[in-house]
Design an enzyme around this catalytic site. Structure first.
Site, mmCIF file in Angstrom:
data_model
loop_
_atom_site.group_PDB
_atom_site.id
_atom_site.type_symbol
_atom_site.label_atom_id
_atom_site.label_comp_id
_atom_site.label_asym_id
_atom_site.label_seq_id
_atom_site.Cartn_x
_atom_site.Cartn_y
_atom_site.Cartn_z
ATOM 1 C CG HIS A 27 4.802 -61.275 20.392
ATOM 2 N ND1 HIS A 27 4.739 -60.760 21.664
ATOM 3 C CD2 HIS A 27 5.609 -62.349 20.457
ATOM 4 C CE1 HIS A 27 5.487 -61.474 22.464
ATOM 5 N NE2 HIS A 27 6.032 -62.455 21.770
ATOM 6 C CG HIS A 69 4.121 -66.110 26.947
ATOM 7 N ND1 HIS A 69 4.633 -65.684 28.157
ATOM 8 C CD2 HIS A 69 5.127 -66.005 26.047
ATOM 9 C CE1 HIS A 69 5.889 -65.318 27.991
ATOM 10 N NE2 HIS A 69 6.212 -65.495 26.733
HETATM 11 O O1 G3P Z 1 9.140 -65.648 19.736
HETATM 12 C C1 G3P Z 1 9.546 -64.385 20.140
HETATM 13 C C2 G3P Z 1 9.085 -64.028 21.507
HETATM 14 O O2 G3P Z 1 7.771 -64.440 21.655
HETATM 15 C C3 G3P Z 1 9.921 -64.639 22.552
HETATM 16 O O3 G3P Z 1 9.621 -64.209 23.816
HETATM 17 O O4 G3P Z 1 8.663 -64.428 26.027
HETATM 18 O O5 G3P Z 1 7.350 -63.346 24.256
HETATM 19 O O6 G3P Z 1 7.715 -65.790 24.198
HETATM 20 P P1 G3P Z 1 8.266 -64.455 24.599
HETATM 21 CA CA CA Z 2 6.712 -66.398 22.204
#
Ligand code: G3P
Ligand code: CA
Length: 311
Positions: A27, A69
């Site tokens: 992630h 992000h």
């Molecule tokens: O794509 C999954 C996750 O990344 C969604 O939440 O806020 O971390 O982009 P966020």
């Molecule tokens: Ca994300």
């Protein structure tokens, strides 16, 4: 051809790049170890044996897709020092050149130097033994050198073109509603011939319909922090291939945070039974990762790709 068989065909193309079941998805790269959404974070995720890397895309003021992000750049850069006194620090306030002049690495080392309970939540879980095992002193010096940059999407995709890893591009549109973001992202994917390794997700499902209208073959995923019902009907309706449910903190829709802690997976099971993928975000707890593996998820996103076990 039905929507489900079209979907099965699209997922089959990605499957040839999968090493682990479920998919090990890093992630924002290996962001617990390396400054998030940077080429360094992607490289570390690959070293740790990830099958797929998730990252986020916004548009700069001059319309370039960039890998960041948040809607703003103040959490993960020195923008307030470099551009003091601005009334806002949205990604879209800055040109690509301005964004790429920022230091996108030092903040991470500053976080690591804080007592754990004062760090950003995902870094509070980082154990000293993990840091010393997976991040060298040389790397830490590089992160705080001032030379780590926000990648443009073009740079990120050029990096990925030299690898065989799967790529999950999240289109960040709400609330900024960047004009033409889906088209720009698709153009860049195609320019590098990466179509068979990319999955596009978004909380903004209108974007997934736009992607489908622009490209019948692109894999798409409904990303949500809600517990939706009639999911397979919904996925059929927008011709999407995967479902990305939240299982993180306040976004947990799978039951980890429920009164009795029992996983509640009716909605997820229905999607898996339809042949689509279900990739959970974002699980950093090893026992919860095990529970998701036992429950038959297609993929698991984590900030700690080292916690899946050996590559
Ligand atoms: O794509 C999954 C996750 O990344 C969604 O939440 O806020 O971390 O982009 P966020
Ligand atoms: Ca994300």
């Amino acid at each position: 051809m039905t929507t489900r068989s079209r979907s099965a065909e699209r997922l089959e193309r990605l499957r040839s790049h999968v090493v682990h079941t479920p998919l090990r998805i890093a992630h924002r790269g290996a962001r617990a170890l390396v400054p998030e959404n940077t080429i360094d974070a992607f490289r570390k995720a690959i070293e740790l044996g990830s099958d797929m890397i998730e990252f986020d895309v916004h548009l700069s003021r001059d319309g370039h897709p960039v890998v960041v992000h948040d809607d703003t750049v103040d959490r993960c850069s020195d923008v307030k020092r470099r551009f003091p006194g601005r009334s806002s620090y949205f990604v879209s306030d800055f040109t690509l050149a301005e964004l790429q002049s920022l230091d996108a690495g030092s903040w991470h080392v500053e976080q690591l130097n804080l007592p754990a309970h004062e760090r950003q939540p995902y870094l509070q879980l980082l154990r000293p033994d993990e840091l010393s095992r997976y991040v060298s002193d040389v790397e830490l010096r590089w992160f705080k050198s001032g030379n780590v940059r926000i990648p443009s999407l073009a740079e990120a995709l050029s990096f990925f073109a030299e690898t065989s890893i799967l790529i999950n591009i999240e289109l960040k549109t709400i609330p900024r509603m960047y004009p033409g973001i889906a088209q720009k992202v698709i153009d860049q994917i195609k320019l590098r011939g990466l179509e068979s390794r990319v999955l596009i997700s978004s909380f903004d499902h209108e974007q997934l319909r736009t992607v489908r209208a622009l490209d019948a073959n692109m894999v798409t995923a409904v990303l949500t922090s809600d517990r939706l019902c009639a999911l397979t009907t919904y996925l059929d309706a927008i011709d999407a291939d995967a479902f990305h449910p939240g299982c993180y903190a306040d976004f947990d829709t799978l039951g980890f945070g429920s009164v009795d802690g029992t996983l509640q997976l009716q909605h997820v099971s229905e999607v898996l039974a339809s042949g689509r993928w279900v990739n959970a975000w974002t699980c950093n707890d090893e026992s919860e990762i095990d529970a998701l593996i036992r429950a038959g998820f297609s993929g698991i996103m984590t900030d700690y790709p080292n916690r899946f076990g050996p590559p």
